[in-house]
Design an enzyme around this catalytic site. Structure first.
Site, short mmCIF file in Angstrom:
data_model
loop_
_atom_site.label_atom_id
_atom_site.label_comp_id
_atom_site.label_asym_id
_atom_site.label_seq_id
_atom_site.Cartn_x
_atom_site.Cartn_y
_atom_site.Cartn_z
N HIS A 12 0.81 -1.27 -0.23
CA HIS A 12 0.07 -0.10 -0.19
C HIS A 12 0.91 1.44 -0.05
O HIS A 12 2.03 1.31 0.15
CB HIS A 12 -0.82 -0.06 1.30
CG HIS A 12 0.07 -0.16 2.39
ND1 HIS A 12 0.40 1.14 2.94
CD2 HIS A 12 0.19 -1.09 3.46
CE1 HIS A 12 1.16 0.93 4.17
NE2 HIS A 12 0.79 -0.65 4.53
N HIS A 16 0.34 -5.71 2.54
CA HIS A 16 1.19 -5.14 3.45
C HIS A 16 2.24 -5.79 3.40
O HIS A 16 2.74 -6.78 2.97
CB HIS A 16 0.54 -5.21 5.03
CG HIS A 16 -0.99 -4.47 4.98
ND1 HIS A 16 -1.35 -3.41 5.24
CD2 HIS A 16 -1.86 -5.35 4.73
CE1 HIS A 16 -2.56 -3.10 5.40
NE2 HIS A 16 -3.08 -4.50 4.81
#
Length: 206
Positions: free
Chosen positions: A9, A150
């Site tokens: 992200h 992530h």
């Protein structure tokens, strides 16, 4: 040849504040949104068929920016969440060092041995993420899949698919909106690209 695209992200509020996020839900910063736009532009030239993301805001926002550019719908999933850090979540890196020195030392030096009440192990993260990807790949033969997730989660996925032990987890780093690609070949799986951020090069001059 089927490919798995993995994108971390964009910069989040707590990335900027250097706080431990884990599964706490934080938003992208303005810089993070711009990073997401740049990786989206980068991915236009790739043949991506399906997009999945973590259901946490920072990853899902990044994925939706990409999906809008590629004209693809994003499917969020808890399986792609960041590692759960329990009582560490919300702490600054300085606070973490002061209050949890022993566990923090293990996390930094032997992350595969990290185990703490209320937190996940790397093995648990890897299992939930890879089980989900295996299911997606099985249901979508010959389709190229993008997963926006992530740092910790993506690293366990990469290591898992190329058969590298999790004890080498801390030998890898992944920047915000970095792109990594795994190719599923007939004989083996190959890391085609790792932590590539060429789309962010102009940030140096902004």
């Amino acid at each position: 040849m089927q490919k798995l695209y993995l994108v971390r992200h964009g910069e989040s509020e707590w990335n900027n504040l250097k706080r431990i996020q884990g599964q706490k839900d934080t938003f992208l910063t303005f810089k993070g949104e711009k990073q997401a736009e740049k990786i989206a532009n980068r991915l236009v030239s790739e043949e991506i068929d399906i997009i999945y993301s973590s259901d946490l805001k920072r990853a899902n926002e990044t994925a939706n920016i990409i999906g809008e550019k590629l004209n693809l719908q994003v499917t969020p999933s808890e399986a792609f969440r960041e590692i759960k850090f329990g009582s560490w979540e919300g702490l600054s890196t300085e606070e973490l060092t002061e209050k949890n020195s022993e566990e923090h030392f293990i996390w930094l030096n032997q992350p595969h041995n990290f185990k703490m009440d209320g937190a996940e192990t790397l093995y648990e993260v890897q299992k939930r993420a890879m089980n989900k990807i295996d299911s997606i790949l099985k249901s979508n033969p010959n389709k190229n899949i993008l997963v926006v997730s992530h740092g910790a989660t993506i690293k366990t996925i990469i290591l898992g698919y190329v058969g590298i032990d999790l004890k080498y987890y801390n030998r890898m780093t992944l920047n915000n909106t970095s792109l990594s690609i795994i190719e599923f070949r007939d004989r083996n799986n190959v890391i085609k690209l790792l932590n590539d951020t060429c789309h962010l090069e102009e940030d140096k001059y902004e």
